[in-house]
Motif scaffolding. Structure first.
Motif, PDB file in Angstrom:
ATOM      1  N   ILE A  15       0.837  -1.201   0.000  1.00  0.00           N
ATOM      2  CA  ILE A  15       0.000   0.000   0.000  1.00  0.00           C
ATOM      3  C   ILE A  15       0.872   1.252   0.000  1.00  0.00           C
ATOM      4  CG2 ILE A  15      -1.697   1.326   1.336  1.00  0.00           C
ATOM      5  CD1 ILE A  15      -2.883  -1.439   2.190  1.00  0.00           C
ATOM      6  N   ARG A  16       1.965   1.242   0.762  1.00  0.00           N
ATOM      7  CA  ARG A  16       2.895   2.394   0.770  1.00  0.00           C
ATOM      8  C   ARG A  16       3.488   2.626  -0.622  1.00  0.00           C
ATOM      9  NH1 ARG A  16       5.313   0.250   5.525  1.00  0.00           N
ATOM     10  NH2 ARG A  16       4.183   1.133   7.263  1.00  0.00           N
ATOM     11  N   TYR A  18       2.245   1.693  -3.516  1.00  0.00           N
ATOM     12  CA  TYR A  18       1.171   2.156  -4.397  1.00  0.00           C
ATOM     13  C   TYR A  18       0.887   3.640  -4.182  1.00  0.00           C
ATOM     14  CZ  TYR A  18      -3.512   2.655  -6.346  1.00  0.00           C
ATOM     15  OH  TYR A  18      -4.601   3.090  -7.060  1.00  0.00           O
ATOM     16  N   CYS A  19       0.736   4.037  -2.930  1.00  0.00           N
ATOM     17  CA  CYS A  19       0.415   5.429  -2.619  1.00  0.00           C
ATOM     18  C   CYS A  19       1.545   6.357  -3.064  1.00  0.00           C
ATOM     19  CB  CYS A  19       0.142   5.577  -1.125  1.00  0.00           C
ATOM     20  SG  CYS A  19      -0.574   7.166  -0.672  1.00  0.00           S
ATOM     21  N   HIS A  23      -0.148   8.152  -6.013  1.00  0.00           N
ATOM     22  CA  HIS A  23      -0.686   9.384  -5.431  1.00  0.00           C
ATOM     23  C   HIS A  23       0.400  10.424  -5.174  1.00  0.00           C
ATOM     24  CE1 HIS A  23      -4.061   6.614  -3.770  1.00  0.00           C
ATOM     25  NE2 HIS A  23      -4.271   6.928  -5.031  1.00  0.00           N
ATOM     26  N   LEU A  28       1.328   8.011   3.644  1.00  0.00           N
ATOM     27  CA  LEU A  28       0.040   7.526   3.146  1.00  0.00           C
ATOM     28  C   LEU A  28      -1.012   8.629   3.118  1.00  0.00           C
ATOM     29  CD1 LEU A  28      -0.350   4.041   4.870  1.00  0.00           C
ATOM     30  CD2 LEU A  28       0.346   4.523   2.537  1.00  0.00           C
ATOM     31  N   SER A  31      -7.063   7.886   2.001  1.00  0.00           N
ATOM     32  CA  SER A  31      -7.713   6.678   1.496  1.00  0.00           C
ATOM     33  C   SER A  31      -6.797   5.455   1.620  1.00  0.00           C
ATOM     34  CB  SER A  31      -8.173   6.867   0.046  1.00  0.00           C
ATOM     35  OG  SER A  31      -7.070   7.080  -0.801  1.00  0.00           O
ATOM     36  N   CYS A  32      -5.508   5.633   1.388  1.00  0.00           N
ATOM     37  CA  CYS A  32      -4.571   4.512   1.520  1.00  0.00           C
ATOM     38  C   CYS A  32      -4.366   4.139   2.988  1.00  0.00           C
ATOM     39  CB  CYS A  32      -3.240   4.832   0.846  1.00  0.00           C
ATOM     40  SG  CYS A  32      -3.359   4.860  -0.956  1.00  0.00           S
ATOM     41  N   LEU A  35      -7.341   2.082   3.877  1.00  0.00           N
ATOM     42  CA  LEU A  35      -7.212   0.742   3.293  1.00  0.00           C
ATOM     43  C   LEU A  35      -6.212  -0.092   4.083  1.00  0.00           C
ATOM     44  CD1 LEU A  35      -7.930  -1.270   1.057  1.00  0.00           C
ATOM     45  CD2 LEU A  35      -6.097  -0.245  -0.319  1.00  0.00           C
ATOM     46  N   SER A  36      -5.100   0.500   4.474  1.00  0.00           N
ATOM     47  CA  SER A  36      -4.088  -0.212   5.247  1.00  0.00           C
ATOM     48  C   SER A  36      -4.647  -0.669   6.593  1.00  0.00           C
ATOM     49  CB  SER A  36      -2.873   0.690   5.457  1.00  0.00           C
ATOM     50  OG  SER A  36      -1.899   0.038   6.224  1.00  0.00           O
ATOM     51  N   GLU A  70     -10.350  -2.128  -4.146  1.00  0.00           N
ATOM     52  CA  GLU A  70      -9.192  -1.266  -3.929  1.00  0.00           C
ATOM     53  C   GLU A  70      -7.923  -2.072  -3.653  1.00  0.00           C
ATOM     54  OE1 GLU A  70      -9.838   1.905  -1.099  1.00  0.00           O
ATOM     55  OE2 GLU A  70     -11.889   2.185  -1.836  1.00  0.00           O
ATOM     56  N   VAL A  74      -4.328  -2.205  -5.740  1.00  0.00           N
ATOM     57  CA  VAL A  74      -3.026  -2.003  -5.096  1.00  0.00           C
ATOM     58  C   VAL A  74      -2.103  -3.186  -5.390  1.00  0.00           C
ATOM     59  CG1 VAL A  74      -1.865  -1.913  -2.848  1.00  0.00           C
ATOM     60  CG2 VAL A  74      -3.846  -0.459  -3.287  1.00  0.00           C
TER      61      VAL A  74
END
Length: 98
Positions: A15-16, A18-19, A23, A28, A31-32, A35-36, A70, A74
């Protein structure tokens, strides 16, 4: 480190990554972060515990449909890139799936 803790670490790194790349943030975004936190809470509540398989092959889908969408996005993005950014975690994740 047990299996659940390892999976938490892997999903948080994915997730990190991806963000950071999608983004364009150094930490983060909201939204991330949400999600995390959601992914970690789902892993903590997994009914299979240490015997769990990968979430994608699980018969019990404990993610809400939107969150599932989501996390798939990711993982599609981050999965292949983990080899370059976090090779040890990538190998651990690959070995956990086997």
């Amino acid at each position: 480190m047990n299996k659940i803790e390892g999976e938490k670490q892997i999903v948080q790194q994915m997730i990190r990554l991806y963000c950071n790349k999608c983004h364009h943030t150094s930490s983060l975004c909201d939204s991330c972060l949400q999600l995390s936190e959601y992914a970690v809470s789902r892993l903590e509540k997994c009914p299979f515990g240490e015997r769990k398989t990968s979430c994608s092959s699980c018969k019990i889908h404990c993610y809400e449909p939107q969150m599932r969408k989501e996390i798939r996005q990711v993982m599609r993005f981050s999965g292949p890139r983990m080899l370059f950014y976090h090779p040890i975690l990538f190998l651990n994740h690959y070995l956990l799936k086997k």
